[in-house]
Enzyme design. Structure first.
Site, PDB file in Angstrom:
ATOM      1  N   LYS A 188      31.180  64.938  22.482  1.00  0.00           N
ATOM      2  CA  LYS A 188      31.754  65.023  23.826  1.00  0.00           C
ATOM      3  C   LYS A 188      31.145  66.173  24.624  1.00  0.00           C
ATOM      4  O   LYS A 188      31.457  67.346  24.416  1.00  0.00           O
ATOM      5  CB  LYS A 188      33.278  65.200  23.775  1.00  0.00           C
ATOM      6  CG  LYS A 188      33.877  64.825  25.132  1.00  0.00           C
ATOM      7  CD  LYS A 188      35.220  65.426  25.409  1.00  0.00           C
ATOM      8  CE  LYS A 188      35.169  66.809  25.982  1.00  0.00           C
ATOM      9  NZ  LYS A 188      34.489  66.946  27.286  1.00  0.00           N
ATOM     10  N   GLY A 246      39.088  77.443  22.107  1.00  0.00           N
ATOM     11  CA  GLY A 246      38.831  77.573  20.671  1.00  0.00           C
ATOM     12  C   GLY A 246      40.137  77.726  19.893  1.00  0.00           C
ATOM     13  O   GLY A 246      40.338  77.109  18.844  1.00  0.00           O
ATOM     14  N   GLU A 263      31.918  78.481  18.449  1.00  0.00           N
ATOM     15  CA  GLU A 263      30.992  79.382  19.162  1.00  0.00           C
ATOM     16  C   GLU A 263      31.652  79.680  20.498  1.00  0.00           C
ATOM     17  O   GLU A 263      31.677  78.820  21.381  1.00  0.00           O
ATOM     18  CB  GLU A 263      29.629  78.705  19.377  1.00  0.00           C
ATOM     19  CG  GLU A 263      28.871  78.391  18.108  1.00  0.00           C
ATOM     20  CD  GLU A 263      28.330  79.620  17.397  1.00  0.00           C
ATOM     21  OE1 GLU A 263      28.422  80.733  17.942  1.00  0.00           O
ATOM     22  OE2 GLU A 263      27.831  79.462  16.272  1.00  0.00           O
ATOM     23  N   CYS A 297      26.462  82.578  27.277  1.00  0.00           N
ATOM     24  CA  CYS A 297      27.452  83.203  26.394  1.00  0.00           C
ATOM     25  C   CYS A 297      27.042  84.616  26.006  1.00  0.00           C
ATOM     26  O   CYS A 297      27.895  85.467  25.815  1.00  0.00           O
ATOM     27  CB  CYS A 297      27.669  82.334  25.165  1.00  0.00           C
ATOM     28  SG  CYS A 297      26.150  81.928  24.313  1.00  0.00           S
ATOM     29  N   GLU A 394      36.118  87.803  29.669  1.00  0.00           N
ATOM     30  CA  GLU A 394      34.840  87.174  30.011  1.00  0.00           C
ATOM     31  C   GLU A 394      34.933  86.586  31.423  1.00  0.00           C
ATOM     32  O   GLU A 394      35.867  85.837  31.721  1.00  0.00           O
ATOM     33  CB  GLU A 394      34.544  86.054  29.005  1.00  0.00           C
ATOM     34  CG  GLU A 394      33.221  85.369  29.280  1.00  0.00           C
ATOM     35  CD  GLU A 394      32.963  84.220  28.320  1.00  0.00           C
ATOM     36  OE1 GLU A 394      33.859  83.379  28.144  1.00  0.00           O
ATOM     37  OE2 GLU A 394      31.852  84.173  27.756  1.00  0.00           O
TER      38      GLU A 394
HETATM   39  P1  NAD Z   1      35.790  75.235  27.832  1.00  0.00           P
HETATM   40  O1  NAD Z   1      36.311  75.837  26.599  1.00  0.00           O
HETATM   41  O2  NAD Z   1      36.702  75.070  28.980  1.00  0.00           O
HETATM   42  O3  NAD Z   1      35.190  73.769  27.541  1.00  0.00           O
HETATM   43  C1  NAD Z   1      34.209  73.539  26.565  1.00  0.00           C
HETATM   44  C2  NAD Z   1      34.325  72.106  26.083  1.00  0.00           C
HETATM   45  O4  NAD Z   1      35.596  71.932  25.482  1.00  0.00           O
HETATM   46  C3  NAD Z   1      34.230  71.048  27.181  1.00  0.00           C
HETATM   47  O5  NAD Z   1      33.553  69.922  26.683  1.00  0.00           O
HETATM   48  C4  NAD Z   1      35.691  70.700  27.428  1.00  0.00           C
HETATM   49  O6  NAD Z   1      35.877  69.406  27.946  1.00  0.00           O
HETATM   50  C5  NAD Z   1      36.258  70.816  26.027  1.00  0.00           C
HETATM   51  N1  NAD Z   1      37.699  71.064  25.959  1.00  0.00           N
HETATM   52  C6  NAD Z   1      38.495  71.647  26.882  1.00  0.00           C
HETATM   53  N2  NAD Z   1      39.783  71.663  26.452  1.00  0.00           N
HETATM   54  C7  NAD Z   1      39.792  71.080  25.237  1.00  0.00           C
HETATM   55  C8  NAD Z   1      40.811  70.806  24.277  1.00  0.00           C
HETATM   56  N3  NAD Z   1      42.084  71.134  24.485  1.00  0.00           N
HETATM   57  N4  NAD Z   1      40.454  70.210  23.120  1.00  0.00           N
HETATM   58  C9  NAD Z   1      39.177  69.889  22.867  1.00  0.00           C
HETATM   59  N5  NAD Z   1      38.157  70.101  23.742  1.00  0.00           N
HETATM   60  C10 NAD Z   1      38.473  70.706  24.917  1.00  0.00           C
HETATM   61  O7  NAD Z   1      34.531  76.108  28.204  1.00  0.00           O
HETATM   62  P2  NAD Z   1      33.666  76.034  29.517  1.00  0.00           P
HETATM   63  O8  NAD Z   1      34.361  76.750  30.584  1.00  0.00           O
HETATM   64  O9  NAD Z   1      33.232  74.630  29.737  1.00  0.00           O
HETATM   65  O10 NAD Z   1      32.364  76.848  29.036  1.00  0.00           O
HETATM   66  C11 NAD Z   1      32.246  78.196  29.150  1.00  0.00           C
HETATM   67  C12 NAD Z   1      32.638  78.902  27.872  1.00  0.00           C
HETATM   68  O11 NAD Z   1      31.768  78.515  26.805  1.00  0.00           O
HETATM   69  C13 NAD Z   1      32.479  80.396  27.976  1.00  0.00           C
HETATM   70  O12 NAD Z   1      33.600  81.006  27.399  1.00  0.00           O
HETATM   71  C14 NAD Z   1      31.229  80.707  27.156  1.00  0.00           C
HETATM   72  O13 NAD Z   1      31.171  81.984  26.633  1.00  0.00           O
HETATM   73  C15 NAD Z   1      31.343  79.668  26.090  1.00  0.00           C
HETATM   74  N6  NAD Z   1      30.037  79.448  25.445  1.00  0.00           N
HETATM   75  C16 NAD Z   1      29.838  79.972  24.186  1.00  0.00           C
HETATM   76  C17 NAD Z   1      28.607  79.813  23.560  1.00  0.00           C
HETATM   77  C18 NAD Z   1      28.375  80.368  22.186  1.00  0.00           C
HETATM   78  O14 NAD Z   1      27.430  79.927  21.549  1.00  0.00           O
HETATM   79  N7  NAD Z   1      29.167  81.296  21.697  1.00  0.00           N
HETATM   80  C19 NAD Z   1      27.576  79.115  24.199  1.00  0.00           C
HETATM   81  C20 NAD Z   1      27.819  78.612  25.479  1.00  0.00           C
HETATM   82  C21 NAD Z   1      29.054  78.786  26.090  1.00  0.00           C
END
Ligand code: NAD
Length: 490
Positions: A188, A246, A263, A297, A394
């Site tokens: 997804k 997460g 991650e 990130c 963040e």
């Molecule tokens: P997000 O957590 O809102 O969403 C990430 C993914 O999770 C999306 O596909 C979203 O649809 C899905 N999601 C949302 N709610 C969910 C749930 N309840 N159950 C399952 N899936 C769900 O993050 P974002 O705002 O899209 O991305 C930015 C974040 O990602 C930042 O915090 C960034 O630091 C992090 N990030 C981390 C890394 C790493 O490797 N550590 C890399 C890239 C981004």
């Protein structure tokens, strides 16, 4: 855009509208123009059930998992070749979807393809260990010999969920090791950026991955993502995203105690000492937060500078911030694009406003650009109260705080004081100090005299609330394998 690339974009736009869905309509917005590119229907939980059932059937039939590793490797090489053949299409699609400069998308595509080559090499090297064991017999002074060994087995059905900040990169980073290990997957992408995953899904099939092994789902996180994480037949979830989500995933996975790799977010510190190559440190520290408008990130969002060179570094980073040209993918000479969405824009501006009312010194930036699109001027904040949310949380935008320190201990204490532990950087020419800092900094990745470095072979994962487990390198493959111990009486 050539006619081939515009046809590719059009074909994924057509495809996503035709995908079956039962949920809400999801718009895809161009963050440069703020106009809707298209809309699609959330796949809904039934589609997740179907996808998991297909993945499970494919796994149990062994159509992929039971192939010799060398055969899986050949298919993975074909996937990499196909991605490269379609590189310009991927770059155009991701740039149209995220607003990222084309120059940047064009760099990301070959790096993404390389995940399949790196992990293709591992397909034929999945192996366990052997142990010669002597356990106590019935009599206290007797021993019984056993031959014990471990088998590395694919988890089965894995859920791969990732964000919008690097659509093709994130997809390949998860799919390549999952396929190398022999897993079947439900995939997804973020609801904001599902388009390049559609092209990738087609190429994976074209390369020869059997039907049912990879199953793409397009939908929201709280619907499709949540259904994946709660599904009893999903053995493991590999997730990249925010720390808050997460934690939700950990809670949702409790039903079948599925394994979870996370991650997550970061608030990465960058320490600049007075003995550093300051020109290099200033340039890289500025790029390390302002590239991709801070939506990376590992972006170094808290810079700490030894007091004697503080003013010089603040001035240098502000100058860099003012010289970064922001614009859309087609605008000449742009180094960085917009934020992904209006939601992110409001979030980032909210933190900046908190700073302004909290008395921070806005050295430069602090406002959105006076044009269409979710562009925020690269922002440098000084005199920051460390209790402010903008310092603790963040932001995931082009906003950096720069604070002075007097000695190493103070720098380390401030570097380690947030709940995050994704990455940390030290700029110093003192080798002993550099390696001492590498030990003391609470981060999964420490970079010394460099930033924004990456290689497929080097493990990457977060300390503290930045994650569980690792991606990339051998650890990245191991994440999709479970270990079985076998004992045989001799
Ligand atoms: P997000 O957590 O809102 O969403 C990430 C993914 O999770 C999306 O596909 C979203 O649809 C899905 N999601 C949302 N709610 C969910 C749930 N309840 N159950 C399952 N899936 C769900 O993050 P974002 O705002 O899209 O991305 C930015 C974040 O990602 C930042 O915090 C960034 O630091 C992090 N990030 C981390 C890394 C790493 O490797 N550590 C890399 C890239 C981004």
């Amino acid at each position: 855009m050539t006619s081939t690339t515009s046809t590719a974009l059009q074909s994924v736009l057509d495809d996503i509208q035709k995908r079956p869905g039962t949920g809400e309509v999801i718009p895809i917005i161009n963050p440069v123009t703020e106009e809707q590119i298209t809309e699609f229907t959330d796949c809904g939980p039934e589609a997740v059930d179907d996808a998991v059932a297909r993945a499970k059937a494919a796994f149990e039939a062994g159509v992929w998992a039971d192939l010799p590793g060398r055969e899986r490797a050949k298919v993975m090489w074909r996937i990499a070749d196909l991605i490269e053949e379609h590189a310009e299409e991927f770059a155009q699609i991701d740039s149209a979807n995220t607003g990222m400069p084309l120059m940047q998308s064009r760099l990301v595509v070959p790096t993404s393809a390389e995940f399949f080559r790196y992990y293709a090499g591992w397909c034929s090297k999945v192996s366990g260990s052997a142990y010669d064991v002597k356990t106590s017999g019935i009599a206290s002074d007797s021993y019984v010999s056993q031959h014990a060994y471990t088998l590395k087995e694919p988890y089965g059905v894995v859920g791969l969920i990732f964000p919008w900040n690097g659509p093709i990169f994130n997809a390949c980073a998860k799919l390549a090791p999952a396929l190398a290990a022999g897993c079947s997957s439900v995939v997804k992408p973020a609801e904001e950026t599902p388009l390049s995953a559609i092209l990738l899904d087609r190429l994976i099939a074209e390369a020869g991955v059997p039907e049912g092994v990879v199953n793409l789902l397009t939908g929201y996180g709280h619907t499709a993502g949540a259904a994946i994480t709660a599904h009893p037949d999903v053995e493991k979830v590999a997730f990249t995203g925010s720390t808050d989500v997460g934690k939700e995933i950990v809670r949702a996975s409790a039903g079948n105690l599925k394994k979870v790799m996370l991650e997550l977010g970061g608030k990465s510190p960058v320490l600049i000492f007075d003995d550093a190559d300051l020109n290099q440190a200033i340039m890289m520290a500025a790029m390390g937060i302002f590239v991709h408008s801070g939506q990376g990130c590992v972006c170094g969002s808290r810079i700490f500078v030894q007091r004697g060179v503080y003013d010089q570094v603040v001035e240098g980073i502000a100058m860099m911030a003012n010289n970064i040209k922001l614009g859309g993918p087609d605008e000449e000479g742009c180094v960085s694009g917009p934020l992904i969405s209006e939601k992110q824009l409001k979030r980032v501006m909210g933190y900046i406003d908190e700073g302004k009312s909290g008395g921070v010194n806005v050295v430069t930036g602090g406002h959105r650009l006076d044009r269409k699109g979710y562009f925020v001027h690269p922002t440098v904040l000084a005199d920051v109260d460390r209790d402010l949310k903008l310092y603790q949380e963040e932001i995931f935008g082009p906003v950096v705080t720069v604070l002075p320190f007097d000695d190493d201990d103070e720098a380390v204490a401030m570097a380690n004081e947030t709940p995050y532990g994704l990455a940390a950087t030290a700029w110093t020419t003192n080798l002993s100090r550099a390696h001492t800092l590498a030990k003391k900094l609470q981060a999964g990745t420490v970079t010394i005299n460099c930033q924004l470095v990456f290689d497929h072979s080097v493990p990457f994962g977060g300390y503290k609330q930045s994650g569980w487990g690792h991606e990339f390198g051998p650890e990245g493959l191991d994440a999709y394998l479970k270990t079985k111990s076998v004992w045989a009486q001799l």
